[in-house]
Design an enzyme around this catalytic site. Structure first.
Site, short mmCIF file in Angstrom:
data_model
loop_
_atom_site.label_atom_id
_atom_site.label_comp_id
_atom_site.label_asym_id
_atom_site.label_seq_id
_atom_site.Cartn_x
_atom_site.Cartn_y
_atom_site.Cartn_z
N ASP A 358 6.97 -13.22 -29.07
CA ASP A 358 7.38 -14.86 -29.04
C ASP A 358 7.01 -15.53 -30.22
O ASP A 358 5.59 -15.53 -30.46
CB ASP A 358 7.06 -15.02 -27.41
CG ASP A 358 7.74 -16.73 -27.51
OD1 ASP A 358 8.91 -16.71 -27.43
OD2 ASP A 358 6.82 -17.66 -27.33
N GLU A 394 10.20 -11.99 -32.82
CA GLU A 394 11.11 -13.34 -32.76
C GLU A 394 10.87 -14.15 -34.17
O GLU A 394 9.71 -14.64 -33.94
CB GLU A 394 11.14 -14.12 -31.51
CG GLU A 394 11.96 -15.43 -31.44
CD GLU A 394 11.64 -16.45 -30.25
OE1 GLU A 394 12.55 -16.92 -29.79
OE2 GLU A 394 10.40 -16.75 -30.02
#
Length: 706
Positions: A358, A394
């Site tokens: 993330d 990401e």
């Protein structure tokens, strides 16, 4: 028996590694990092974690590590830490020994966390604000670590399937949301790790044909205070405090830390035995301690200035590159070690197959900005345990220059939002050119064709957890996040979507048919494209979140998959698409496609107008026409059984378009319109319905000599 009397009077000098607690012969070794503390105490608690029994001054520091060996104790011992050092918020130091701290390397966590004023190192409401000092002891309500058993190799690691990136089909799924309303999952297993690996779940994954589950965060997290105040919770789990412990809220036995870990291992083991990989979404970019006004729970109290990034000219302030208040300082060698230790733990002891990072640019942040040669990336590339794991980034964070799509090093795959926007824009609004779509469906070479990277580096998706579901993309023209309690201000604005003629649910058969047709066209484009496809759980069922495009706090029917309203036709359609992809090497090439006149390449691509002519420069720039065809071919050489030729005809227009089929011998493999399509022999043409995609396969594919 008095637990205090069973503890030794003193703690011996231990080893400086490994970090955390480790059961050894005759006792437990403890090691904790703090670069600026002058003393760290080990605090032993009763089994419930409510009463402090004894404190020990750890030895050291040696190279910033405090350590000790406690004899005569073993697995199940509950402990916390107290760190002594300067309290100079103006310099970034926030040591407060009145606060019991959670060991960052804790593999089991006990206690029920609640937001209390005494968890803050400063006195809330004091005139000096966060530069004041809070003398209250928070031991009774702080989270504590529980000593786990000796490390062991997870059974799931020994029998793990190994898919090459070209074979992978990702399925992003929330452990709880998948099974909470599933009628064939036993009631006592719904919403748990065990539920995700029960026969009904595995049957669904296998029918769908996915290879790899990408689980939303499963590491131990706590809810943000704002959510608690609104009576909500962090359903998605992007607020990790325990990076070595599975979240007990997703377990059948949430009050028994060892049982939680065992259930997680069993889930991975069972999925592996059925040919399914497990990738974890991990959050090594921030913690729940928030900004400089946040609590002192673990990292901040152990060494605030080392664990977190701070504003260059004001170390009293956290640098917020995550939108969550703080940013882990992964550039620091001990923080890099922490992240690598955590990754290795989940691979070796829990059995998982990879990670989706993330806000991944944080991992490569240095003072001068993002660096592909940052310490973390260099260490990661050399780690033998992580060498076989899937690594997915990401590729954006919330800081300056935070969009780094295509820049991650080595074997990283990256979420490709350019693909999402191109596919949605092409099918919903005819706002994307044929050239842009061609780049996306052939692997986004403009982004990834460098440094020996491959098409599979592009993780293609149309929808993910963050945003509209596929059904909502075609049912809403704007977000409806009122239930989140933030005045509909949260979530992404201006998300590419179209309500197809009515906002939300409708009984109009024409609108319903159009919505289904658009969903099929977009998901077909996803699964027929080069790169690594990722499905969002529920999109194969027609799942809706009622227009909520940020359901992070909706631990209810909004966030859970609704198995009562599934569309079996959509499920069959997606399964057929995955099967077509698996059976056709042309659709999952991991070498870049070339033009047909480049004979030294194994697979070729050419682009055709509906009239059957090769696309020319003026055709690519023609903004008034969007229909075109992609022809893929793979000569088989002497082995004609290996040759293959496919044609993908795309028509996003509002009316039907006739496509010229230049040679005979084509068969229709797929038609997203849902109506049977035929090739007309005189002349050789095929009518592609509006808003539809058709796949043709040549019955006499080319050979290398033809």
């Amino acid at each position: 028996m008095n637990e205090r009397n069973t503890l030794p009077q003193r703690i011996a000098e231990g080893r400086c590694e490994p970090m955390g607690s480790l059961v050894r012969d005759g006792g437990i070794n403890f090691a904790v990092f703090s670069e600026h503390a002058y003393m760290v105490e080990l605090c032993i608690f009763d089994t419930s974690g409510a009463r402090e029994l004894r404190r020990y001054k750890l030895h050291g520091p040696n190279d910033g590590v405090f350590h000790g060996f406690l004899e005569g104790v073993g697995q199940g011992l509950v402990y916390g830490l107290r760190a002594h050092g300067p309290y100079r918020p103006d310099l970034g130091h926030r040591f407060n020994p009145n606060k019991v701290l959670l060991d960052p390397w804790a593999r089991e966590i006990v206690g029920q966390f609640g937001w209390r004023a005494e968890h803050h190192g400063y006195e809330i409401g004091h005139p000096e604000g966060q530069r004041s000092f809070d003398h209250r002891d928070n031991a009774a309500s702080a989270l504590k670590a529980r000593v786990a058993c000796r490390p062991k190799v997870a059974a799931g690691r020994l029998n793990a399937p190994r898919y090459s990136t070209a074979e992978v089909v990702l399925y992003e799924v929330h452990v709880k949301g998948f099974s909470m309303t599933h009628p064939d999952v036993p009631a006592n297993l719904r919403g748990t790790y065990a539920g995700l690996a029960c026969p009904a779940a595995i049957k669904h994954f296998q029918k769908l044909g996915v290879t790899t589950l990408s689980l939303l965060p499963v590491q131990y997290c706590i809810d943000e205070p704002g959510l608690v105040e609104r009576g909500l919770r962090n359903y998605w789990g992007y607020n990790t405090i325990g990076f070595f412990a599975p979240d007990p809220r997703l377990s059948c036995s949430p009050d028994h830390p060892t049982a939680v870990s065992d259930e997680f291992r069993d889930m991975v083991d069972t999925l592996h035995k059925n040919g399914i990989e497990v990738v974890l979404d991990v959050v090594y970019n921030h913690t729940p301690e928030g900004n400089e006004f946040g609590p002192t729970l673990s990292f901040r109290g152990l060494d605030n200035i080392a664990w977190y990034r701070h504003v260059g000219d004001d170390p009293s302030r956290c640098e917020n590159l995550t939108g969550c208040g703080n940013t882990l300082n992964v550039e620091h060698p001990r923080v890099t070690q922490f992240v690598l230790d955590s990754l290795r733990y989940w691979i070796e002891e829990m059995g998982v197959d990879g990670f989706r990072f993330d806000l991944a640019p944080v991992l490569g942040r240095r003072r001068q900005g993002f660096d592909t040669a940052a310490p973390f990336f260099l260490a990661l590339q050399q780690d033998p345990v992580i060498a076989g794991a899937h690594l997915i980034a990401e590729p954006w964070d919330a800081g300056y220059d935070g969009y780094q799509l295509g820049r991650f090093p080595g074997r990283f795959l990256e979420w490709n939002d350019k693909f999402r926007d191109a596919i949605r824009g092409y099918w919903l609004r005819s706002a994307v050119s044929r050239g842009e779509l061609a780049r996306r469906i052939t692997g986004s070479s403009d982004v990834f064709h460098h440094a020996r990277r491959r098409p599979s580096a592009s993780v293609n998706f149309v929808c993910v957890h963050d945003g509209f579901t596929l059904a909502d993309v075609v049912s809403y023209s704007h977000k409806h996040n009122e239930a989140n309690g933030e005045g509909n201000r949260d979530g992404r604005d201006n998300e590419l979507c179209a309500n197809s003629g009515a906002e939300g649910p409708t009984d109009d058969p024409a609108i319903r048919a159009l919505r289904l047709q658009l969903q099929r066209a977009m998901i077909a484009t996803l699964l027929l494209s080069q790169g690594t496809p990722m499905l969002c759980a529920g999109d194969e069922l027609g799942n809706s979140q009622s227009g909520n495009n940020n359901a992070y706090c909706q631990d209810n029917e909004t966030g859970w998959l609704n198995w009562d309203l599934i569309d079996p036709g959509m499920m069959d359609f997606v399964s057929a698409l995955v099967a077509i992809r698996r059976a056709s090497p042309l659709l999952r090439q991991d070498n870049w496609l070339s033009a047909a006149n480049h004979t030294n390449h194994p697979a070729h691509v050419s682009w055709l107008t509906p009239s059957g002519n090769e696309m020319q420069t003026h055709d690519w720039h023609d903004q008034s026409n969007h229909a075109f065809a992609c022809s893929l071919s793979q000569p088989g050489g002497e082995d004609e059984s290996c040759s293959e030729q496919l044609m993908i005809c795309l028509n996003p227009e509002v009316s039907d378009v006739d496509f010229a089929i230049t040679t005979a011998g084509w068969q229709v493999v797929l038609d997203t319109s849902g109506s049977p399509s035929e090739i007309h022999s005189r002349p050789l043409t095929m009518t592609i319905p509006s808003r539809s995609l058709v796949v043709l396969r040549a019955s006499n594919p080319p050979t290398a000599q033809s």
